[in-house]
Design an enzyme around this catalytic site. Structure first.
Site, PDB file in Angstrom:
ATOM      1  N   ASP A 107      73.056  -0.350  70.245  1.00 47.61           N
ATOM      2  CA  ASP A 107      73.226  -1.742  70.684  1.00 47.61           C
ATOM      3  C   ASP A 107      74.508  -1.909  71.505  1.00 47.61           C
ATOM      4  OD1 ASP A 107      71.652  -1.413  68.332  1.00 47.61           O
ATOM      5  OD2 ASP A 107      71.782  -3.549  67.901  1.00 47.61           O
TER       6      ASP A 107
ATOM      7  N   HIS B 115      74.823  -5.320  73.102  1.00 50.43           N
ATOM      8  CA  HIS B 115      74.952  -6.750  72.808  1.00 50.43           C
ATOM      9  C   HIS B 115      75.928  -7.498  73.711  1.00 50.43           C
ATOM     10  CE1 HIS B 115      72.262  -7.636  69.563  1.00 50.43           C
ATOM     11  NE2 HIS B 115      72.703  -6.638  68.806  1.00 50.43           N
TER      12      HIS B 115
ATOM     13  N   ASP C 276      68.632  -3.818  72.323  1.00 48.89           N
ATOM     14  CA  ASP C 276      69.666  -4.833  72.074  1.00 48.89           C
ATOM     15  C   ASP C 276      70.797  -4.730  73.096  1.00 48.89           C
ATOM     16  OD1 ASP C 276      68.060  -5.591  69.990  1.00 48.89           O
ATOM     17  OD2 ASP C 276      69.635  -5.576  68.479  1.00 48.89           O
TER      18      ASP C 276
ATOM     19  N   ASP D  85      72.333 -10.656  74.192  1.00 52.99           N
ATOM     20  CA  ASP D  85      72.593 -11.601  73.085  1.00 52.99           C
ATOM     21  C   ASP D  85      73.940 -11.322  72.415  1.00 52.99           C
ATOM     22  OD1 ASP D  85      70.340 -13.168  73.353  1.00 52.99           O
ATOM     23  OD2 ASP D  85      69.170 -12.080  71.867  1.00 52.99           O
ATOM     24  N   ARG D  86      74.458 -12.380  71.801  1.00 56.88           N
ATOM     25  CA  ARG D  86      75.722 -12.379  71.053  1.00 56.88           C
ATOM     26  C   ARG D  86      76.932 -12.235  71.975  1.00 56.88           C
ATOM     27  NH1 ARG D  86      74.490 -12.568  65.618  1.00 56.88           N
ATOM     28  NH2 ARG D  86      72.574 -11.552  64.948  1.00 56.88           N
TER      29      ARG D  86
ATOM     30  N   ASN E 227      64.925  -5.501  69.162  1.00 58.28           N
ATOM     31  CA  ASN E 227      64.440  -6.789  68.649  1.00 58.28           C
ATOM     32  C   ASN E 227      65.089  -7.974  69.359  1.00 58.28           C
ATOM     33  OD1 ASN E 227      66.907  -6.053  67.100  1.00 58.28           O
ATOM     34  ND2 ASN E 227      66.539  -7.991  66.041  1.00 58.28           N
ATOM     35  N   HIS E 228      66.189  -7.736  70.087  1.00 58.68           N
ATOM     36  CA  HIS E 228      66.799  -8.823  70.859  1.00 58.68           C
ATOM     37  C   HIS E 228      66.293  -8.886  72.298  1.00 58.68           C
ATOM     38  CE1 HIS E 228      69.850 -10.910  68.380  1.00 58.68           C
ATOM     39  NE2 HIS E 228      69.707  -9.816  67.626  1.00 58.68           N
TER      40      HIS E 228
ATOM     41  N   HIS F 179      64.361   1.625  68.265  1.00 54.65           N
ATOM     42  CA  HIS F 179      65.433   0.699  67.912  1.00 54.65           C
ATOM     43  C   HIS F 179      65.575   0.480  66.411  1.00 54.65           C
ATOM     44  CE1 HIS F 179      68.362  -2.452  68.355  1.00 54.65           C
ATOM     45  NE2 HIS F 179      67.646  -3.210  67.551  1.00 54.65           N
TER      46      HIS F 179
ATOM     47  N   ARG G 245      66.708  -8.500  55.804  1.00 50.19           N
ATOM     48  CA  ARG G 245      66.670  -9.432  56.929  1.00 50.19           C
ATOM     49  C   ARG G 245      65.604 -10.512  56.740  1.00 50.19           C
ATOM     50  NH1 ARG G 245      69.054  -6.740  61.516  1.00 50.19           N
ATOM     51  NH2 ARG G 245      69.362  -4.525  61.115  1.00 50.19           N
TER      52      ARG G 245
ATOM     53  N   HIS H 175      70.215  -0.810  65.730  1.00 53.06           N
ATOM     54  CA  HIS H 175      69.822  -2.009  64.983  1.00 53.06           C
ATOM     55  C   HIS H 175      70.809  -2.482  63.926  1.00 53.06           C
ATOM     56  CE1 HIS H 175      66.907  -5.018  63.871  1.00 53.06           C
ATOM     57  NE2 HIS H 175      66.459  -4.416  62.775  1.00 53.06           N
TER      58      HIS H 175
END
Length: 447
Positions: free
Chosen positions: A193, A195, A222, A225-226, A254-255, A303, A353, A380
């Site tokens: 990731d 991000h 990923d 995001d964030r 997943n993002h 991922h 989660r 992840h």
């Protein structure tokens, strides 16, 4: 059998254990049973309120907004003075209304965001001072992008659209599981990731070497995001994909999904820096990304993690039609590939989660043996050293966003694999970045 107070205290302790394990339903059950036995102990109520709060937060983070709203309402009812809980309840209500509206106007087989996009006649912004982009990506253009983004500048919209469209043409022709062999004189760097942490991405290229035909890269989902430079990362990774289509690889995370992008900042960032249409085109491209990469028939890179059924094989992944279902949903192979996590206990267990599941070392061992693999490589999850080798060496997690969200103090890592297929790990620290906070473009309730 002790007194009611002793039995209630024992239930509270079990609730505390479940709370530590992030098993919110079990914690709530134990605290409620403790209250039924002894309704005069304040700590039972405060602990239960905390469990409701945590479950609401967990459901919010995995976009189960209706379930979250029920818990936020309970928290607000029990603690009417909690301004943060009230804010998050209100935000949850807003998101539920927004999602209902989006569903109501959703059109099956909607036209592509590229339809009617006249790139050829699109004018450049008057303040764009970079090189021109023709019919092919050039290293000069990529190097200019890198500096432009470092200095807080944007790419011309025409060129951003052009890059996404070019990459869509490339990745839609790739299989769901890309298969890559490392030739003599070459290597591949596997990253987890990133991000939206653009300046840490540049540090990866500094440490691992810039991408080239001999210096291949795989980014394992990923990307966005964030972090608040997600458009910069996505456009730079896409530019490299266009420049080196056979040695620069991107797995979906997943993002790279609509719901997550709406909540965690990428949609808002696209709107703020470019246009909503840019987000829609990115969204289409994300749904085309491969879901896994097989390196040298030895390392299965995806991922999230493994599956709910031991019968799933690499051939099932090869045959998976990722174009049939644009978003991963709540069940099925695509969801599991993007969301699952390893656990230390054998067998399978519920996910902390709330989406997917957890798989133990025996599950990993069987999958690797059934498919002739040395290990799976996944991302992840934050790892404090940037990576972790578990499940007797057959499950490797790599995470490449150091000091995640400016708050976790973790290192980042990447893995180099040469023609001998040995794994070489590199850890690295976060580098300074401009004073823009993570989640600057996220939904209000998550800032």
């Amino acid at each position: 059998m002790g007194s009611p107070h002793e039995d209630a205290a024992a239930l509270k302790n079990k609730g505390n254990d479940a709370f530590k394990a992030q098993d919110w339903p079990a914690a709530l059950d134990y605290y409620t049973r403790a209250i039924q036995l002894c309704d005069t102990e304040p700590s039972f109520y405060t602990n239960r309120a905390q469990a409701y709060y945590r479950r609401a937060s967990a459901n919010t983070s995995i976009l189960k907004h209706r379930e979250a709203l029920r818990d936020w309402k309970l928290v607000v009812k029990k603690a009417p003075g909690d301004a943060n809980a009230r804010l998050r309840m209100t935000e949850c209500e807003r998101i539920i209304k927004r999602d209902a509206f989006l569903k109501a106007i959703e059109v099956e087989d909607a036209p592509s965001a590229a339809e009617g996009l006249d790139i050829e006649h699109m004018a450049l912004e008057s303040n764009y001072d970079g090189p021109k982009l023709g019919d092919a990506m050039t290293l000069e253009f990529v190097e200019d992008m890198i500096e432009r983004f470092k200095n807080g500048k944007k790419l011309a919209k025409k060129y951003a659209f052009q890059i996404i469209l070019a990459v869509m043409d490339i990745i839609k022709k790739e299989p769901t599981m890309v298969e890559h062999n490392v030739d003599d004189g070459s290597e591949i760097t596997v990253c987890g990731d990133t991000h939206g942490q653009y300046f840490d991405l540049l540090n990866i290229f500094k440490l691992a070497g810039k991408p080239s035909e001999k210096n291949a890269f795989l980014f394992n989902g990923d990307f966005v995001d964030r972090g608040s430079w997600s458009t910069e990362i996505a456009l730079l990774l896409y530019a490299y994909k266009w420049l080196y289509p056979n040695s620069f690889f991107l797995n979906r995370g997943n993002h790279e999904t609509d719901d997550m992008n709406r909540m965690y900042g990428f949609e808002g960032e696209c709107r703020a820096k470019y246009t909503e249409r840019m987000f829609k085109l990115f969204s289409e491209s994300f749904s085309m990304l491969p879901l896994a990469t097989l390196i040298g028939k030895k390392y299965f890179v995806l991922h999230g993690g493994l599956f709910s059924d031991d019968k799933v094989t690499l051939d099932d992944v090869r045959k998976l039609n990722r174009f049939k279902q644009r978003q991963p949903g709540q069940a099925g192979l695509m969801m599991e590939m993007l969301w699952t996590d390893p656990q230390t206990a054998p067998g399978r267990g519920p996910s902390k989660r709330g989406v997917g599941l957890q798989f133990g070392p025996d599950v990993t061992k069987r999958f690797c043996e059934n498919n002739g693999l040395e290990a799976i490589i996944r991302s992840h999850e934050v790892r404090m050293d940037g990576y972790e080798v578990e499940h007797d060496g057959r499950c490797i997690t790599v995470f490449s966003a150091p000091n995640y969200c400016d708050s976790t103090s973790n290192k980042g890592a990447f893995i180099k694999i040469g023609p001998e297929y040995k794994l070489e790990y590199t850890k690295f620290d976060a580098v300074p970045h401009p004073n823009i906070k993570p989640m600057a473009y996220a939904a209000n309730g998550l800032q």
